[in-house]
Design an enzyme around this catalytic site. Structure first.
Site, PDB file in Angstrom:
ATOM      1  CE  LYS A  75      -4.283  -1.585   2.081  1.00 22.33           C
ATOM      2  NZ  LYS A  75      -5.324  -1.297   3.051  1.00 22.33           N
ATOM      3  CG  ASP A 111      -8.410   0.877   3.037  1.00 22.07           C
ATOM      4  OD1 ASP A 111      -9.243   0.027   2.681  1.00 22.07           O
ATOM      5  OD2 ASP A 111      -7.179   0.668   3.014  1.00 22.07           O
TER       6      ASP A 111
HETATM    7  P1  NAP Z   1      -0.124  -2.469  11.655  1.00 27.61           P
HETATM    8  O1  NAP Z   1       0.447  -1.320  10.872  1.00 27.61           O
HETATM    9  O2  NAP Z   1       0.606  -3.741  11.693  1.00 27.61           O
HETATM   10  O3  NAP Z   1      -0.379  -1.943  13.174  1.00 27.61           O
HETATM   11  C1  NAP Z   1      -0.704  -2.823  14.159  1.00 27.61           C
HETATM   12  C2  NAP Z   1      -0.994  -2.102  15.495  1.00 27.61           C
HETATM   13  O4  NAP Z   1      -1.352  -3.096  16.429  1.00 27.61           O
HETATM   14  C3  NAP Z   1       0.170  -1.324  16.088  1.00 27.61           C
HETATM   15  O5  NAP Z   1      -0.320  -0.174  16.724  1.00 27.61           O
HETATM   16  C4  NAP Z   1       0.733  -2.305  17.130  1.00 27.61           C
HETATM   17  O6  NAP Z   1       1.349  -1.691  18.240  1.00 27.61           O
HETATM   18  C5  NAP Z   1      -0.525  -2.996  17.598  1.00 27.61           C
HETATM   19  N1  NAP Z   1      -0.222  -4.325  18.115  1.00 27.61           N
HETATM   20  C6  NAP Z   1       0.018  -5.458  17.398  1.00 27.61           C
HETATM   21  N2  NAP Z   1       0.248  -6.497  18.231  1.00 27.61           N
HETATM   22  C7  NAP Z   1       0.167  -6.001  19.500  1.00 27.61           C
HETATM   23  C8  NAP Z   1       0.313  -6.574  20.802  1.00 27.61           C
HETATM   24  N3  NAP Z   1       0.596  -7.875  20.967  1.00 27.61           N
HETATM   25  N4  NAP Z   1       0.148  -5.766  21.871  1.00 27.61           N
HETATM   26  C9  NAP Z   1      -0.131  -4.444  21.717  1.00 27.61           C
HETATM   27  N5  NAP Z   1      -0.271  -3.846  20.528  1.00 27.61           N
HETATM   28  C10 NAP Z   1      -0.123  -4.615  19.430  1.00 27.61           C
HETATM   29  O7  NAP Z   1      -1.594  -2.821  11.140  1.00 27.61           O
HETATM   30  P2  NAP Z   1      -2.553  -1.962  10.204  1.00 27.61           P
HETATM   31  O8  NAP Z   1      -2.193  -2.195   8.791  1.00 27.61           O
HETATM   32  O9  NAP Z   1      -2.588  -0.571  10.731  1.00 27.61           O
HETATM   33  O10 NAP Z   1      -3.969  -2.699  10.433  1.00 27.61           O
HETATM   34  C11 NAP Z   1      -4.646  -2.627  11.685  1.00 27.61           C
HETATM   35  C12 NAP Z   1      -5.963  -3.374  11.645  1.00 27.61           C
HETATM   36  O11 NAP Z   1      -6.873  -2.795  10.733  1.00 27.61           O
HETATM   37  C13 NAP Z   1      -5.847  -4.852  11.235  1.00 27.61           C
HETATM   38  O12 NAP Z   1      -6.411  -5.614  12.251  1.00 27.61           O
HETATM   39  C14 NAP Z   1      -6.657  -4.985   9.998  1.00 27.61           C
HETATM   40  O13 NAP Z   1      -7.411  -6.181   9.988  1.00 27.61           O
HETATM   41  C15 NAP Z   1      -7.610  -3.811  10.082  1.00 27.61           C
HETATM   42  N6  NAP Z   1      -8.020  -3.356   8.726  1.00 27.61           N
HETATM   43  C16 NAP Z   1      -9.339  -3.438   8.406  1.00 27.61           C
HETATM   44  C17 NAP Z   1      -9.770  -3.039   7.156  1.00 27.61           C
HETATM   45  C18 NAP Z   1     -11.228  -3.135   6.796  1.00 27.61           C
HETATM   46  O14 NAP Z   1     -11.565  -2.939   5.614  1.00 27.61           O
HETATM   47  N7  NAP Z   1     -12.104  -3.392   7.727  1.00 27.61           N
HETATM   48  C19 NAP Z   1      -8.853  -2.538   6.224  1.00 27.61           C
HETATM   49  C20 NAP Z   1      -7.511  -2.459   6.587  1.00 27.61           C
HETATM   50  C21 NAP Z   1      -7.107  -2.877   7.855  1.00 27.61           C
HETATM   51  P3  NAP Z   1       2.917  -1.232  18.221  1.00 27.61           P
HETATM   52  O15 NAP Z   1       2.950   0.038  17.435  1.00 27.61           O
HETATM   53  O16 NAP Z   1       3.268  -1.059  19.634  1.00 27.61           O
HETATM   54  O17 NAP Z   1       3.668  -2.350  17.545  1.00 27.61           O
END
Ligand code: NAP
Length: 289
Positions: A75, A111
């Site tokens: 992305k 999104d």
């Molecule tokens: P990302 O960049 O990988 O960010 C993940 C976040 O989760 C970070 O803030 C991370 O904290 C936190 N995290 C992960 N594991 C953790 C743990 N064990 N304890 C505490 N914090 C934790 O992910 P992203 O791309 O932003 O996506 C986030 C979510 O959005 C996903 O679940 C995805 O399914 C959802 N999403 C949904 C749609 C939809 O259409 N509905 C579209 C896109 C994404 P740290 O910064 O401390 O590592």
């Protein structure tokens, strides 16, 4: 979906590039929309490894692929290979939709408009809301950028506080006011006020690790009026259950997925999808999950 034997030389192709793509629901959205709008279009997922991203895009252009969705991990990395980037996508720093143009591909982010359309559909007001974002990853950042002008305040709560602070600083610059602030997860008990619109933007609680959630403390959830989890599998996450148990309303991310797809489809086909058509696709997505 168009039957394979009906595909001919006039059939338009759209698709998804990402890695992995095995479990994507996007073909359900787009092939159903093609059927509902009587469009001669097929949608296919393409597995593209990061090392082949530029090549894949050049190939897509040569093959006149009408439109593409872009998912993890491309992305952000795809931006330099695009001929144009829409203003909102540039601000967010990520695209999920490409539209073929004369010179190449124009990138969009559907999104966030998808999330806004989903929230409007669910009767949720962002205007003047006190927003709490759980997480500080790519999607959390996009939500903060999207909401920074409308929300009355935004608190970004994250395990790694520096990431939340960087986002807060950036969106305060965009908004021209001190609308956002960061909070470390370890200090979540100090959150002041109530009736938050909380957007759950971490990956915690996603299938198969359905028992996980960022915060377990039931008292914390009393401050949440509406809990919007961006996860859609499972349909009800632990976060959503905790919000409901504390008296709040909870929603999952399936409508965001639906509307990001619908907006992409509208861009590719210069059409408008009706509420009735959206409802048919939503039903199909729910059945697939
Ligand atoms: P990302 O960049 O990988 O960010 C993940 C976040 O989760 C970070 O803030 C991370 O904290 C936190 N995290 C992960 N594991 C953790 C743990 N064990 N304890 C505490 N914090 C934790 O992910 P992203 O791309 O932003 O996506 C986030 C979510 O959005 C996903 O679940 C995805 O399914 C959802 N999403 C949904 C749609 C939809 O259409 N509905 C579209 C896109 C994404 P740290 O910064 O401390 O590592």
């Amino acid at each position: 979906m168009k039957h394979k034997t009906e595909i001919n030389g006039l059939t338009k192709t759209c698709g998804l590039i990402g890695n992995p793509v095995e479990h994507t629901l996007s073909p359900v959205i787009h092939n159903t929309l093609a059927e509902l709008t009587n469009s001669d279009l097929v949608y296919l997922p393409f597995l593209v490894e990061p090392a082949h991203l530029e090549e894949a895009l050049r190939g897509a252009r040569a093959l006149h692929i009408r439109g593409l969705n872009v998912t993890v991990p491309h992305k952000e990395k795809i931006l330099p290979y695009l001929t144009e980037v829409d203003a909102l996508a540039a601000k967010i720093g990520a695209v999920n939709t490409l539209v073929e143009t004369e010179g190449g591909y124009r990138g969009y982010n559907t999104d966030m408009p998808g999330l806004c359309r989903a929230m409007a559909d669910d009767g949720i007001q962002v205007e003047g809301a006190r927003v709490l974002i759980l997480g500080a990853g790519g999607v959390a950042r996009a939500v903060a950028v999207m909401f920074c002008e409308k929300a009355s305040e935004i608190t970004i709560l994250n395990r790694t506080e520096e990431k939340a602070s960087a986002i807060a600083e950036e969106v305060n610059g965009y908004a021209g006011r001190q609308v956002a602030k960061a909070m470390a997860l370890s200090r979540c008990g100090e959150l002041e006020g109530e009736d938050y619109l909380a957007v759950q933007a971490t990956s915690l609680g996603m299938y198969p690790r359905v028992q996980e959630t960022l915060i377990d403390d039931g008292d914390f959830y009393k401050k949440i009026g509406i809990g919007y989890d961006l996860i859609y599998n499972p349909a009800e996450t632990r976060f959503m259950r905790l919000v409901k148990a504390a008296g709040g309303k909870a929603f999952n991310g399936l409508k965001m997925l639906l509307y990001q797809g619908i907006i992409a489809y509208e861009l590719w086909n210069r059409c408008e999808i009706t509420k009735e058509q959206a409802a048919v696709v939503y039903q199909k997505l729910s059945e697939k999950l």
